[in-house]
Scaffold this active site. Structure first.
Site, PDB file in Angstrom:
ATOM      1  N   ASP A 197      -6.935  14.135   6.586  1.00  0.00           N
ATOM      2  CA  ASP A 197      -5.845  13.724   7.601  1.00  0.00           C
ATOM      3  C   ASP A 197      -5.791  12.043   7.466  1.00  0.00           C
ATOM      4  O   ASP A 197      -6.568  11.465   6.944  1.00  0.00           O
ATOM      5  CB  ASP A 197      -6.078  14.282   8.897  1.00  0.00           C
ATOM      6  CG  ASP A 197      -7.355  13.882   9.624  1.00  0.00           C
ATOM      7  OD1 ASP A 197      -7.923  12.853   9.274  1.00  0.00           O
ATOM      8  OD2 ASP A 197      -7.637  14.134  10.830  1.00  0.00           O
ATOM      9  N   ASP A 224     -12.453   9.784   7.474  1.00  0.00           N
ATOM     10  CA  ASP A 224     -13.475  10.670   7.395  1.00  0.00           C
ATOM     11  C   ASP A 224     -13.484  11.484   8.909  1.00  0.00           C
ATOM     12  O   ASP A 224     -14.518  11.826   9.393  1.00  0.00           O
ATOM     13  CB  ASP A 224     -14.760  10.168   7.285  1.00  0.00           C
ATOM     14  CG  ASP A 224     -14.645   9.370   5.930  1.00  0.00           C
ATOM     15  OD1 ASP A 224     -14.174   9.867   5.033  1.00  0.00           O
ATOM     16  OD2 ASP A 224     -15.762   8.452   5.590  1.00  0.00           O
ATOM     17  N   ASN A 229     -12.266  16.344   1.020  1.00  0.00           N
ATOM     18  CA  ASN A 229     -12.902  15.175   0.605  1.00  0.00           C
ATOM     19  C   ASN A 229     -14.388  15.685   0.949  1.00  0.00           C
ATOM     20  O   ASN A 229     -14.810  16.336   1.723  1.00  0.00           O
ATOM     21  CB  ASN A 229     -12.711  13.780   1.479  1.00  0.00           C
ATOM     22  CG  ASN A 229     -13.073  12.817   0.834  1.00  0.00           C
ATOM     23  OD1 ASN A 229     -13.795  12.620  -0.056  1.00  0.00           O
ATOM     24  ND2 ASN A 229     -13.005  11.760   1.747  1.00  0.00           N
ATOM     25  N   THR A 230     -15.258  15.006   0.077  1.00  0.00           N
ATOM     26  CA  THR A 230     -16.724  15.060   0.283  1.00  0.00           C
ATOM     27  C   THR A 230     -17.287  14.068   0.527  1.00  0.00           C
ATOM     28  O   THR A 230     -16.928  12.565   0.065  1.00  0.00           O
ATOM     29  CB  THR A 230     -17.352  15.834  -1.017  1.00  0.00           C
ATOM     30  OG1 THR A 230     -18.807  15.793  -0.638  1.00  0.00           O
ATOM     31  CG2 THR A 230     -17.229  14.908  -2.122  1.00  0.00           C
ATOM     32  N   HIS A 231     -18.254  13.907   1.573  1.00  0.00           N
ATOM     33  CA  HIS A 231     -18.679  12.623   2.368  1.00  0.00           C
ATOM     34  C   HIS A 231     -20.267  12.675   2.392  1.00  0.00           C
ATOM     35  O   HIS A 231     -20.768  14.064   2.958  1.00  0.00           O
ATOM     36  CB  HIS A 231     -18.095  12.246   3.655  1.00  0.00           C
ATOM     37  CG  HIS A 231     -18.552  11.135   4.172  1.00  0.00           C
ATOM     38  ND1 HIS A 231     -18.184   9.952   3.783  1.00  0.00           N
ATOM     39  CD2 HIS A 231     -19.437  10.831   5.284  1.00  0.00           C
ATOM     40  CE1 HIS A 231     -18.764   8.991   4.529  1.00  0.00           C
ATOM     41  NE2 HIS A 231     -19.644   9.524   5.443  1.00  0.00           N
ATOM     42  N   GLY A 260      -7.004   9.993   9.531  1.00  0.00           N
ATOM     43  CA  GLY A 260      -8.133   9.304   9.965  1.00  0.00           C
ATOM     44  C   GLY A 260      -9.148   8.918   8.843  1.00  0.00           C
ATOM     45  O   GLY A 260      -8.926   9.398   7.611  1.00  0.00           O
ATOM     46  N   ARG A 299       0.760  -1.153   0.005  1.00  0.00           N
ATOM     47  CA  ARG A 299       0.114   0.063  -0.121  1.00  0.00           C
ATOM     48  C   ARG A 299       0.847   1.322  -0.006  1.00  0.00           C
ATOM     49  O   ARG A 299       0.517   2.387  -0.622  1.00  0.00           O
ATOM     50  CB  ARG A 299      -0.848  -0.016   1.334  1.00  0.00           C
ATOM     51  CG  ARG A 299      -2.149   0.847   0.923  1.00  0.00           C
ATOM     52  CD  ARG A 299      -3.367   0.729   2.137  1.00  0.00           C
ATOM     53  NE  ARG A 299      -4.002   1.736   1.775  1.00  0.00           N
ATOM     54  CZ  ARG A 299      -5.307   1.474   1.136  1.00  0.00           C
ATOM     55  NH1 ARG A 299      -5.785   0.141   0.946  1.00  0.00           N
ATOM     56  NH2 ARG A 299      -6.263   2.501   0.862  1.00  0.00           N
TER      57      ARG A 299
END
Ligand code: GRF
Length: 189
Positions: free
Chosen positions: A138, A142, A104-106, A140, A62
């Protein structure tokens, strides 16, 4: 900005459309994905935007994938990276290069219902209001600082798809409004 996608790319399309207006303040210099053959990449190609694909399965670790994704983004020298339906967690190399300027969009009101199934989990929990959240990425899942949120009422008879589609309508509006603002004014710290 760079936009990273994994799927249909309707949020990407909203950004492509918004960036046609010169007063928007941002242009898309590249679109990246973690898989090929998706509508998100086709949308970018139709708009004449350079694309790249960095698949996790092409790498032994990864960390190597993360470094390759970082390098592919860095080639385009973006000021801002927008994860718009990008279904992978970026890693340490990526955050080293783009931390503090990746958003980011969630599709939920974080910190409720993080992860890959925001609308499904909100529906299963029986909440009456859910929505979408734009946040700074970051390490984490979300968990980064919240930039903006919009609320969407859950309606009787909603399915995961009907709820997610209604969320996506306001999510696209939130994303374009705020990405323009972030491009013009910088990411809040
Ligand atoms: C969005 O709701 C995003 O928040 C979620 O997946 C959806 C992607 O939609 N992670 P699209 O690919 O932009 O149409």
């Amino acid at each position: 900005m760079i936009v990273l996608v994994s799927g249909v790319g309707s949020n990407l399309q909203a950004l492509i459309d918004a960036s046609q207006d010169p007063t928007f303040g941002a242009s898309i210099v590249g679109v990246g994905a973690d898989r090929s053959g998706i509508e998100g990449l086709a949308r970018a190609e139709r708009a004449g935007i350079p694309t790249f694909v960095v698949e996790l399965s092409s790498f032994d670790t990864r960390a190597a994938w993360d470094e390759a994704l970082t390098a592919a983004c860095a080639e385009h020298e973006p000021d801002l990276v927008v994860l718009a339906g990008f279904m992978k967690l970026v890693g340490p190399a990526f955050l080293e290069a783009f931390g503090g300027r990746t958003v980011n969009t969630h599709p939920s009101l974080l910190p409720s219902f993080p992860g890959a199934h925001g609308p499904r989990d909100a529906l299963a929990h029986g909440v009456k209001v859910t929505g979408a959240t734009l946040f700074v990425v970051d390490e984490g899942l979300d968990e980064g600082p919240i930039i903006a949120q919009v609320a969407v009422p859950v309606e009787d008879g909603d399915t995961v798809d009907s709820l997610h589609e209604r969320i996506k309508v306001v999510e696209r509006r939130m994303l374009t409004e705020w990405v323009g603002r972030l491009a013009r004014e910088g990411v809040p710290r």
